[in-house]
Structures are given as C-alpha cells and as structure tokens.
Design a protein around this motif. Structure first.
Motif, mmCIF file in Angstrom:
data_model
loop_
_atom_site.group_PDB
_atom_site.id
_atom_site.type_symbol
_atom_site.label_atom_id
_atom_site.label_comp_id
_atom_site.label_asym_id
_atom_site.label_seq_id
_atom_site.Cartn_x
_atom_site.Cartn_y
_atom_site.Cartn_z
ATOM 1 N N CYS A 1 -0.462 7.805 1.279
ATOM 2 C CA CYS A 1 -1.780 7.305 1.694
ATOM 3 C C CYS A 1 -2.835 7.775 0.697
ATOM 4 O O CYS A 1 -3.387 8.870 0.849
ATOM 5 N N LEU B 1 0.822 -1.207 0.000
ATOM 6 C CA LEU B 1 0.000 0.000 0.000
ATOM 7 C C LEU B 1 0.859 1.262 0.000
ATOM 8 O O LEU B 1 0.530 2.250 -0.670
ATOM 9 N N LEU C 1 -7.602 5.153 -0.395
ATOM 10 C CA LEU C 1 -7.731 4.515 0.912
ATOM 11 C C LEU C 1 -8.802 3.430 0.934
ATOM 12 O O LEU C 1 -8.694 2.463 1.668
ATOM 13 N N ILE C 2 -9.828 3.588 0.105
ATOM 14 C CA ILE C 2 -10.935 2.620 0.107
ATOM 15 C C ILE C 2 -10.595 1.409 -0.760
ATOM 16 O O ILE C 2 -10.524 0.276 -0.281
ATOM 17 N N LEU D 1 -4.888 -0.152 7.763
ATOM 18 C CA LEU D 1 -5.699 1.058 7.622
ATOM 19 C C LEU D 1 -5.482 2.027 8.780
ATOM 20 O O LEU D 1 -4.986 3.138 8.587
ATOM 21 N N ILE E 1 -7.059 -5.235 9.404
ATOM 22 C CA ILE E 1 -7.508 -3.881 9.114
ATOM 23 C C ILE E 1 -6.849 -2.831 10.008
ATOM 24 O O ILE E 1 -6.578 -1.705 9.585
ATOM 25 N N ARG F 1 -1.622 2.467 9.869
ATOM 26 C CA ARG F 1 -0.907 3.002 8.708
ATOM 27 C C ARG F 1 -1.256 4.471 8.484
ATOM 28 O O ARG F 1 -0.378 5.288 8.159
ATOM 29 N N THR F 2 -2.522 4.827 8.660
ATOM 30 C CA THR F 2 -2.932 6.223 8.515
ATOM 31 C C THR F 2 -2.291 7.090 9.598
ATOM 32 O O THR F 2 -1.800 8.196 9.317
ATOM 33 N N THR G 1 -7.175 -0.539 0.091
ATOM 34 C CA THR G 1 -7.246 -1.215 1.397
ATOM 35 C C THR G 1 -8.111 -2.462 1.311
ATOM 36 O O THR G 1 -7.768 -3.513 1.877
#
Length: 322
Positions: free
Chosen positions: A266, A100, A269-270, A287, A283, A290-291, A273
């Motif tokens: 980033c 990602l 994102l949707i 998500l 998750i 990671r954010t 992920t």
C-alpha cells in the motif's frame, strides 16, 4: 544556513545514488524485455488465470504489463485493448486493485531488498494479495449483484497521451532521465520536510496518532514517519528513506520486513488511487477496503513474526551481531 543546506544536500545525494544504482539497471532490463515482446507473452500466459477471477483474457495482458512496468503502462495497454475490453465496475475495481497491489515489481522490490527485506517474499506477497483481493472482490460483487454497471473506455481510444508498446531508445532515455530528476527532487523535498517535522515536534504527534495502527501492524514507533511517507507518496521515495534510516537507526529485521511489506502492499496512496479511479474503479474497493485488507495482512504477519514463533526466530537469527 549554508552548513544546513550542505548537510541536507549531501544526505539527499547519498540517498539518490543508492536508489539510482538499483533502479537504472532494472529499468533497462525491463525495457529490453518489453522490446523483445516478453511482457505481452507473460500477459498471454496469465489469461487463463484471469477467467478464474471473473476477468476477461485481456486483463492478463494489462496486469502483466503493470507488474513488470508501471500503472501508466498498464493503462496504455488498456487503451489499446479498449475496443475488445468490456468490463463492469466490479471487474474494473478488481483489476484496478490488482494493479495497485502489484506494479513495477522488478524495480520496487529491488529497492525493498536493498532496504533489508526479501524481494522474493514481499514480491510474492504483493502478487498473492492482488490475486486474493481481486478474486474476493469479483466473487462478492457477482454474488450480491454489486457494481454491475458497465464501464465505458471510449475516452481512452482518443487519448493520444496513452501509447502502447515499448518506446524507441531516445524516447526511453529521455523519459528515464525525467523520472530520475523527479526522484531526486522528491527526495530532497522529503528530507527537508522530515527535518522540519522533527524540529517542530510534529513527527512525535504523527507517531502518537498512528500508535493504534502501529500496534496492530507490529511496527516500532521509530518507523512510523518513514512508513507514512512511503504509503502516501511512493515506494521509491519511502524506500530510499527506509534504506537510510535502517542504516542509521539499526532497525530490527522484523521491523524492516513489516515496514517494507506495508509499503509494498500500500504505497502512493494518493497518486496511484486517483489513476485507477479515473478508469472507472470504485473508491470503496480500491482505497477503503484495500487499505483495511492490507492492515489485516500486516496484523497477521505481525502475529506470525512475534519473538518465539518460527518465523520470528529466523528473523532474530538474521539480525547482525552488535
């Protein structure tokens, strides 16, 4: 009404041409490299480094494919290697997070360079963040015995939609054409959406809600809506808007660097992920944390690029004179 549609169409076509001029040559070069086996060679060179991150050698091939092409190609490589690939949830989460952070680097960082930030700096940032976050994830999970359940990749062996290796020329041309059509459709939709949000005052509300995050990341409020679009949908689309907005609103070099670093680390994102969750990642790792990790990096960059700092002075010096 006709005048409005012409304005929207003209703006969309101009943005699409800007992005297409960047994407198509890079996509062609990567395709040739893939045909020559250079992508797999890069993966084999990464194999020793994967051991230091607690990942098997095959992870190097998967990550190299993802870096030079995209997440779908990385998943296709994973499908081919699934017989010999044995990962637990922690390892899959670490590898998924690395995918990602760093994927499609040649194409996406070319867009970043056109938008006004260094492709070398932002590309290196993505690679470094991926290695650091993947290593931290593996170390924490191993030390505390977290996410140690095995991941089954059996379903990937029967998925005919995932194919390894470069496609033939006609298949590649058709897939590339489909991708460019999709890019254009999304750009038109985004231009319309942003115009509607602006007209109804929703943009100002979004900016107000994002103010604490913006203050942390050092971004100007004007960049908030465009950055948000890129974070949610993708760098190609967000980058196209940033290119257009940067020329229109004359963003400072510092704002361009921070906004494009955020988008590089980033974005999508949707969609992206969901893809990584589908292969068994956690998750919270891919998500949530990671954010937060990305925001931490942006906060550090914002501090290092403040006016008066060495980096800040270099950015100010690079600003075009009025």
């Amino acid at each position: 009404m006709v005048s409005y549609l012409i304005t929207i169409g003209t703006r969309s076509v101009r943005m699409f041409i800007t992005v297409a001029r960047i994407m198509l040559p890079v996509m062609f070069i990567v395709y040739i490299a893939d045909r020559l086996g250079l992508v797999r060679l890069a993966g084999e060179m990464l194999a020793p480094a994967m051991g230091l991150l607690g990942l098997p050698p095959e992870a190097g091939i998967i990550w190299a494919t993802t870096i030079l092409t995209n997440i779908y190609a990385g998943m296709a490589t994973m499908a081919v290697l699934s017989d010999s690939l044995h990962l637990n949830v922690a390892q899959m989460s670490a590898l998924g997070a690395m995918m990602l952070f760093a994927h499609n680097i040649p194409t996406e960082q070319s867009i970043v360079r056109k938008a006004g930030a260094s492709a070398l700096v932002t590309g290196g940032l993505r690679m470094g963040a991926g290695v650091l976050y993947g290593g931290l994830t593996g170390w924490v999970c191993h030390t505390f015995g977290l996410l140690q359940a095995p991941v089954s990749l059996a379903w990937m062996r029967h998925d005919e939609g995932l194919q390894q290796g470069p496609p033939d020329v006609l298949t590649w041309l058709w897939g590339t054409a489909e991708s460019m059509v999709l890019v254009f459709v999304v750009i038109v939709a985004l231009v319309l959406m942003l115009d509607v949000l602006e007209r109804f005052g929703i943009t100002r509300q979004i900016t107000r809600l994002l103010t604490p995050v913006l203050r942390l990341s050092g971004l100007e409020e004007r960049a908030a809506p465009l950055t948000t679009v890129g974070v949610l949908l993708g760098l190609a689309y967000g980058g196209a808007l940033i290119i257009e907005a940067a020329e229109r609103e004359n963003f400072s070099p510092r704002t361009r660097l921070l906004a494009l670093s955020w988008l590089s680390l980033c974005h999508a994102l949707i969609e992206d992920t969901v893809l990584i969750l589908a292969i068994g990642a956690d998750i919270w790792v891919v998500l949530v944390f990671r954010t937060l990790f990305t925001l931490g990096i942006l906060a550090l960059m914002a501090r290092l690029t403040r006016p008066g700092t060495p980096w800040g002075k270099r950015l100010q010096a690079s600003a075009p004179s009025a």
